[in-house]
Structure formats: C-alpha cells, structure tokens
Design a protein around this motif. Structure first.
Motif, PDB file in Angstrom:
ATOM      1  N   UNK A 148       0.901  -1.157   0.000  1.00 38.98           N
ATOM      2  CA  UNK A 148       0.000   0.000   0.000  1.00 38.98           C
ATOM      3  C   UNK A 148       0.934   1.199   0.000  1.00 38.98           C
ATOM      4  N   UNK A 149       0.784   2.081  -0.982  1.00 37.81           N
ATOM      5  CA  UNK A 149       1.735   3.188  -1.069  1.00 37.81           C
ATOM      6  C   UNK A 149       1.563   4.108   0.142  1.00 37.81           C
ATOM      7  N   UNK A 155      -5.532  10.775  -6.891  1.00 42.24           N
ATOM      8  CA  UNK A 155      -6.495   9.678  -6.746  1.00 42.24           C
ATOM      9  C   UNK A 155      -6.341   8.952  -5.426  1.00 42.24           C
ATOM     10  N   UNK A 156      -5.398   9.396  -4.591  1.00 40.25           N
ATOM     11  CA  UNK A 156      -5.230   8.762  -3.275  1.00 40.25           C
ATOM     12  C   UNK A 156      -4.182   7.667  -3.296  1.00 40.25           C
ATOM     13  N   UNK A 157      -4.006   6.981  -2.169  1.00 37.52           N
ATOM     14  CA  UNK A 157      -2.992   5.924  -2.078  1.00 37.52           C
ATOM     15  C   UNK A 157      -3.357   4.758  -2.989  1.00 37.52           C
ATOM     16  N   UNK A 158      -2.352   3.968  -3.323  1.00 36.16           N
ATOM     17  CA  UNK A 158      -2.561   2.843  -4.240  1.00 36.16           C
ATOM     18  C   UNK A 158      -2.167   1.543  -3.531  1.00 36.16           C
ATOM     19  N   UNK A 159      -3.017   0.524  -3.654  1.00 35.59           N
ATOM     20  CA  UNK A 159      -2.701  -0.791  -3.080  1.00 35.59           C
ATOM     21  C   UNK A 159      -2.495  -1.784  -4.213  1.00 35.59           C
ATOM     22  N   UNK A 160      -1.490  -2.671  -4.041  1.00 38.31           N
ATOM     23  CA  UNK A 160      -1.173  -3.642  -5.086  1.00 38.31           C
ATOM     24  C   UNK A 160      -1.065  -5.043  -4.490  1.00 38.31           C
ATOM     25  N   UNK A 161      -1.749  -5.988  -5.088  1.00 40.14           N
ATOM     26  CA  UNK A 161      -1.479  -7.410  -4.836  1.00 40.14           C
ATOM     27  C   UNK A 161      -1.258  -8.079  -6.183  1.00 40.14           C
ATOM     28  N   UNK A 162      -0.472  -9.126  -6.157  1.00 42.24           N
ATOM     29  CA  UNK A 162      -0.102  -9.781  -7.406  1.00 42.24           C
ATOM     30  C   UNK A 162      -0.574 -11.224  -7.408  1.00 42.24           C
ATOM     31  N   UNK A 163      -1.386 -11.578  -8.398  1.00 40.64           N
ATOM     32  CA  UNK A 163      -1.749 -12.982  -8.530  1.00 40.64           C
ATOM     33  C   UNK A 163      -0.698 -13.621  -9.433  1.00 40.64           C
ATOM     34  N   UNK A 164      -0.039 -14.662  -8.909  1.00 37.58           N
ATOM     35  CA  UNK A 164       1.056 -15.261  -9.662  1.00 37.58           C
ATOM     36  C   UNK A 164       0.973 -16.769  -9.543  1.00 37.58           C
ATOM     37  N   UNK A 165       1.111 -17.460 -10.653  1.00 35.92           N
ATOM     38  CA  UNK A 165       1.206 -18.931 -10.639  1.00 35.92           C
ATOM     39  C   UNK A 165       2.229 -19.404 -11.645  1.00 35.92           C
ATOM     40  N   UNK A 166       3.036 -20.383 -11.248  1.00 33.74           N
ATOM     41  CA  UNK A 166       3.947 -21.011 -12.201  1.00 33.74           C
ATOM     42  C   UNK A 166       3.312 -22.310 -12.679  1.00 33.74           C
TER      43      UNK A 166
END
Ligand code: NAD
Length: 372
Positions: A148-149, A155-166
C-alpha cells in the motif's frame, strides 16, 4: 503407534474447539491402542501478545519436528490496525509456507441429520459430497509485489497485490485433485476466471494437459462466478473442485453454508513434510469465550490428521462416524440448533463425540473378537 502432535490453539474460539478435538483424538488413540504425545505452541494474536511475532521460530521448529499439526484459528480484532506482517493471519500464511503445505483439502459433506440446517431445500442438498482442492501457497495471497503506497498520489494511495502462478505450482496441485478423484466419483471441476485473468488461462491450459494423464477422470472447467451459482443450485453435481488460493477460500466458506454451518467444515493442508489440519472457520470473535462454538470442524480435522498424516483409516472413519452418530441423535451447537433443537455447549458436543468414539470402537473390538 506414537502420534507426535503440535497443537496450535490460536485465537478466539481456536482454543475452545481445539481442546475438544484433542479429547476426541485421545479417545480414538486409546480405543485403537495408540499413544499421543503433544506439545502446545503459540501462533497468531496469542503469539503477538507473548512474543510480538505471529509465528515465533520456536513454534515453527516444534511443528517441523512433529508428525502433524492441529490448529484452531487465528485472528483478533485488537491487531486489525497492525501492519500486515504483524497481524495474526500473517503467522498462519507463514506457517503454511514453512510447512510446504500447498494442497488444501476441504471436504463439504452433507449430514442427513442436518436437513433442517441448510438454507437449501432438502431435495437440492441431499447427497452433497464435495472435495474442494485449493492451491494454498500461490496466487494473490503470496504473490510479490504487494504494497500500500505510503504517500498520497493523484487519486489517493494505491494498493497492489499480485496474482502469480507457475506451471509447476499448477501441475502439482492438479495431480492432487486428479488422484483424489480416482478414489471418488471420477470428476474434477477446475474453477478459474480464464475469460479475464492470465493466471487462469495458464491454469486451464496446464490442468487440461495434466488431465490427459487421467483418462478415467472427467474434467470440466467453470468460471468462478458461475461455479458459485451452481454450488447453491446443484451442489450434488460437484465431486472434486480444483481451484486457486483465493477462489478456493471463498467457495469453501460458501460450501459450509450449503451443508449447514461453517463450523462443520474441516481441512487438511498437505504436500510438505508435515501436514497441517484446521477447521475452515476463523477465530469468530463474535462468539469467542461463550462456550457455544461448534467444535465439529476441528474434530473432523482431527480425523483428516489421522488419515493423511498417519494413514490410520479405521481410526479416522471411527471419528467421522461418531460425528454422524451424535448429529443423528439430535446434538446441536447453537449454529445448528435453529428453532427445532435446544443448543448444547462446545464442551458437551465434544463429550458426546468422545462417547460415540468409545462406543463405536467397542463395537469394532467385539466384532473382531467374534470373528476371531
Ligand atoms: P469466522 O469464520 O471467524 O466467522 C464467520 C461467522 O461464522 C461468524 O458469525 C462466526 O460466529 C461463525 N462461526 C465461525 N466458526 C464457527 C463455529 N465453529 N461455530 C459456530 N459459529 C461459527 O470469519 P470472520 O468473522 O470473517 O473472521 C474472524 C477472524 O478470523 C478474522 O480475524 C479473520 O482474519 C480470521 N480468520 C482466520 C482463519 C483461520 O485461522 N484459518 C480463517 C478465516 C478467518
């Protein structure tokens, strides 16, 4: 056999339900001539309070040195404002990773005695027997980057989650699902969101490839939104449901609602050197300390522990049949009581299952003696 267990009671109703599960495991061990050796360690909010760490190193070491781990639940609203790594739930995510537990098996079985507990009509839910196979170490719960920045952006703070699969992660969980289907009704439904997500497109491609190794298993694919709808419309059509981390988390709670209560659902997290067993529900702060929580999810997790970590199939079946017996005798905790039954406490439910285990194990002994 010596059953060497680590008990992580955790927070909220965790200690209440785990205590009953331990009593039932002890009863099953006594009945079948096994010994239990257990140690208790802190996790989650309890560990944050004691050591400012939701998963102390000592807890990890104890788990890795034992034959299986039984966990209650983690989560305490007192820590809701803590940064992510200092929340109780972070302890559980780290533990799953430390144990290499990538395959989360979540059965949702309808007990005939509980027809009045499901929000669905009896003819819709009767016969439901689903095994949700949820990938547990990948997807958005573990993917990097995540943040979370701190500073305000337009636009306000930015939150990031990453969906990742190998591919390797998808292959190994797919194999678990197909192997289970071979011992069940030979159907796998792979649930994804391949119309929108790249992760899901890779998921579908890899699952289809692995499915070719199992020609005896019928493989279907379904988008998660439509699977959620079908789960309440036609739950009996599901056999093994194979899905990624977050979709599995959500669908298994929904399956709990379908069969009558989240408090009934058990789980096994396997694939690494030591299995982790826990009810599907959380710490339920709204009912913690009142002695009314349903311990059956924890008790049935104990049955899964006997089956998957120690290969004690008869012992596991004995516990499962004891649960079925007490339900058919009308035993109901508050979540199951409705208007037709009076509710019994967590402790009383545990006591009745212990009695049923002793009674049914006694029957087994008598039968064996007669045969001999
Ligand atoms: P929850 O599963 O704790 O509770 C949801 C609802 O179901 C509540 O009304 C609760 O009273 C009821 N319920 C749950 N288990 C029950 C049982 N055994 N008997 C009777 N009723 C039961 O989910 P929540 O309220 O969303 O989350 C509470 C806390 O638990 C949060 O901190 C969350 O992060 C945590 N959590 C932990 C786990 C875990 O440890 N594996 C899983 C889910 C949520």
């Amino acid at each position: 056999m010596l059953l060497n267990l680590t008990i992580l009671a955790g927070d909220g109703i965790g200690p209440e339900v785990t205590e009953q599960a331990v009593l039932v495991l002890q009863a099953a061990a006594d009945a079948f001539g096994h010994q239990i050796q257990l140690q208790r360690k802190p996790i989650g909010g309890a560990a944050l309070t004691a050591a400012n760490d939701p998963l102390p190193a000592d807890t990890v070491q104890a788990c890795l040195a034992s034959g299986a781990v039984l966990l209650g639940a983690v989560g305490n609203p007192a820590f809701d404002q803590n940064p992510g790594h200092l929340r109780p739930e972070a302890g559980l995510l780290r533990l799953r990773r430390e144990l290499g537990a990538y395959a989360n098996l979540r059965p949702a079985v309808f007990f005939p005695a509980l027809e009045d507990c499901s929000p669905l009509r009896p003819e819709v839910v009767r016969g439901t027997d689903i095994m949700i196979v949820r990938e547990l170490l990948g997807g958005a719960y573990f993917g990097q980057p995540r943040s979370i920045s701190a500073t305000s952006e337009p636009g306000g703070r930015v939150a990031v989650n990453t969906m990742r699969y190998s591919e390797a992660e998808i292959e190994r969980i797919a194999r678990v699902a197909f192997e289970l289907a071979m011992k069940r009704r030979h159907k796998v439904l792979s649930v994804d969101k391949a119309n929108v997500l790249e992760c899901s497109r890779l998921w579908r491609e890899v699952v289809t490839r692995i499915g070719k190794e199992y020609p005896g298993v019928k493989l279907g694919h379904q988008y998660v939104d439509s699977a959620a709808m079908l789960l309440v419309q036609r739950p009996t059509e599901f056999d093994v449901v194979l899905t990624e981390n977050m979709f599995g988390d959500i669908l298994s709670d929904q399956a709990g609602g379908v069969v009558g209560s989240l408090g009934l659902l058990a789980s096994a997290s396997i694939g690494g050197p030591v299995g982790l067993y826990e009810p599907v529900h959380g710490s339920a702060p709204d009912i913690a300390g009142k002695g009314i929580a349903n311990p059956l999810g924890a008790i049935l997790s104990g049955a899964m522990l006997l089956r998957h970590s120690f290969h004690l199939e008869a012992e596991a079946a004995c516990v499962e049949s004891a649960v079925s017996t007490v339900l058919s005798q009308g035993a109901r905790t508050a979540d199951l009581a409705g208007k037709t039954h009076s509710a019994i406490s967590t402790e009383e439910m545990g006591r009745r299952v212990v009695e049923a285990v002793r009674a049914s194990a006694g029957t087994v002994t008598t039968r064996t003696e007669k045969t001999a």
